[in-house]
Motif scaffolding. Structure first.
Motif, PDB file in Angstrom:
ATOM      1  N   LEU A   1      -7.769  40.408 -41.683  1.00  0.00           N
ATOM      2  CA  LEU A   1      -8.882  40.411 -42.526  1.00  0.00           C
ATOM      3  C   LEU A   1     -10.036  39.830 -41.956  1.00  0.00           C
ATOM      4  CD1 LEU A   1     -10.630  41.216 -44.892  1.00  0.00           C
ATOM      5  CD2 LEU A   1      -9.452  39.400 -46.284  1.00  0.00           C
ATOM      6  N   MET A   2      -9.597  38.199 -41.731  1.00  0.00           N
ATOM      7  CA  MET A   2     -10.593  37.394 -41.175  1.00  0.00           C
ATOM      8  C   MET A   2     -11.013  37.457 -39.841  1.00  0.00           C
ATOM      9  SD  MET A   2     -11.356  35.787 -44.041  1.00  0.00           S
ATOM     10  CE  MET A   2     -12.319  34.351 -43.545  1.00  0.00           C
ATOM     11  N   GLN A   3     -10.125  37.876 -38.678  1.00  0.00           N
ATOM     12  CA  GLN A   3     -10.091  37.730 -37.556  1.00  0.00           C
ATOM     13  C   GLN A   3     -10.699  39.037 -37.186  1.00  0.00           C
ATOM     14  OE1 GLN A   3      -7.027  35.829 -35.554  1.00  0.00           O
ATOM     15  NE2 GLN A   3      -6.808  34.217 -37.034  1.00  0.00           N
ATOM     16  N   GLN A   4     -10.306  40.005 -37.709  1.00  0.00           N
ATOM     17  CA  GLN A   4     -10.426  41.663 -37.068  1.00  0.00           C
ATOM     18  C   GLN A   4     -11.305  42.376 -38.000  1.00  0.00           C
ATOM     19  OE1 GLN A   4      -7.162  43.295 -35.494  1.00  0.00           O
ATOM     20  NE2 GLN A   4      -6.283  41.319 -34.734  1.00  0.00           N
ATOM     21  N   GLY A   5     -11.578  42.007 -39.452  1.00  0.00           N
ATOM     22  CA  GLY A   5     -12.306  42.854 -40.258  1.00  0.00           C
ATOM     23  C   GLY A   5     -11.337  43.817 -40.973  1.00  0.00           C
ATOM     24  N   ILE A   6     -10.356  43.833 -40.819  1.00  0.00           N
ATOM     25  CA  ILE A   6      -9.184  45.090 -41.188  1.00  0.00           C
ATOM     26  C   ILE A   6      -9.056  44.590 -42.904  1.00  0.00           C
ATOM     27  CG2 ILE A   6      -7.258  46.118 -41.058  1.00  0.00           C
ATOM     28  CD1 ILE A   6      -7.297  45.394 -38.009  1.00  0.00           C
ATOM     29  N   ASN A   7      -9.394  45.401 -43.627  1.00  0.00           N
ATOM     30  CA  ASN A   7      -9.050  45.170 -45.042  1.00  0.00           C
ATOM     31  C   ASN A   7      -7.516  45.281 -45.322  1.00  0.00           C
ATOM     32  OD1 ASN A   7     -11.765  44.487 -45.282  1.00  0.00           O
ATOM     33  ND2 ASN A   7     -12.012  46.247 -46.491  1.00  0.00           N
ATOM     34  N   PRO A   8      -7.117  44.604 -46.424  1.00  0.00           N
ATOM     35  CA  PRO A   8      -5.718  44.939 -46.859  1.00  0.00           C
ATOM     36  C   PRO A   8      -5.697  46.268 -47.737  1.00  0.00           C
ATOM     37  CG  PRO A   8      -6.682  43.278 -48.147  1.00  0.00           C
ATOM     38  CD  PRO A   8      -7.763  43.310 -47.172  1.00  0.00           C
TER      39      PRO A   8
END
Length: 231
Positions: A170-177
């Motif tokens: 989430l924080m490094q790649q912007g991929i939401n859980p």
């Protein structure tokens, strides 16, 4: 003689405890919204110290007057307030509920740091990139959603099968859980903890010696702090 000495000490301790307890009860009744913690006596007669929004404050024994600022002892120029801050800081790390944080271990994990972080905070995202540069560290992430839109994300991260992996994605790649919200989580406790510690912004960092910093630090600054304090 020894028994008499022990009896005197016991009576004095009970008296101090009673004074602190009675003052605490008086304040909670008269000023229920005043969120004081760590109420205790000081070296000055009839003056008590407490913590309010992360700062040391002082109260008289009536509980009617509250003071802020530094107190100096003139005979040796000792800063009583600074000493109280250091004593409180030394106890801070030991009281952190690490079970409510996401642990991220790199290498030996010998260096330790706790971070109160909001996933929608740009400086928190920048800090994550800096944390990835650190070696031999254990990072405890206290998800701290000060922004309302962050609450769902933090709960989904916690409910993920691998919360540390979900957080870093989430924080490094912007991929939401994508996890559901159907699990118990510590988010409300983290919010209450951060507010009690006076963390009114993110990121907020706590080092293993109890010292804290509100705001962004680079990896170089963190490593310099470790070297300076033998952490």
């Amino acid at each position: 003689m020894r028994q008499l000495f022990l009896c005197v000490v016991a009576v004095l301790c009970q008296s101090v405890f009673a004074d602190v307890q009675s003052l605490k009860q008086r304040i909670s009744l008269q000023y229920p919204k005043l969120a004081l913690t760590d109420l205790m006596t000081t070296p000055i007669d009839h003056l008590y110290s407490a913590r309010l929004d992360g700062q040391v404050v002082y109260l008289d024994e009536s509980g009617e007057y509250l003071f802020t600022g530094a107190i100096l002892r003139l005979k040796d120029q000792k800063n009583i307030t600074q000493e109280l801050l250091q004593n409180k800081a030394s106890n801070l790390w030991a009281t952190l509920p690490l079970q409510d944080a996401i642990p991220i271990v790199k290498g030996t994990g010998q260096h330790k740091i706790a971070v109160f972080s909001d996933p929608n905070c740009p400086y928190c995202q920048q800090l994550e990139r800096e944390l990835s540069r650190l070696n031999d560290v254990t990072i405890y992430i206290f998800m701290y959603p000060l922004r309302p839109q962050s609450e769902k994300l933090t709960k989904q991260v916690w409910c993920s099968p691998n919360s540390s992996y979900a957080w870093q994605k989430l924080m490094q790649q912007g991929i939401n859980p994508v996890a559901s919200l159907n699990c118990q989580n510590p988010i409300e406790r983290n919010l209450a903890l951060g507010q009690r510690l006076g963390f009114n912004g993110t990121p907020s960092i706590v080092f293993a010696n109890g010292e804290s910093n509100i705001g962004f630090l680079s990896a170089d600054q963190i490593q310099s702090f470790w070297r300076q304090h033998g952490l």
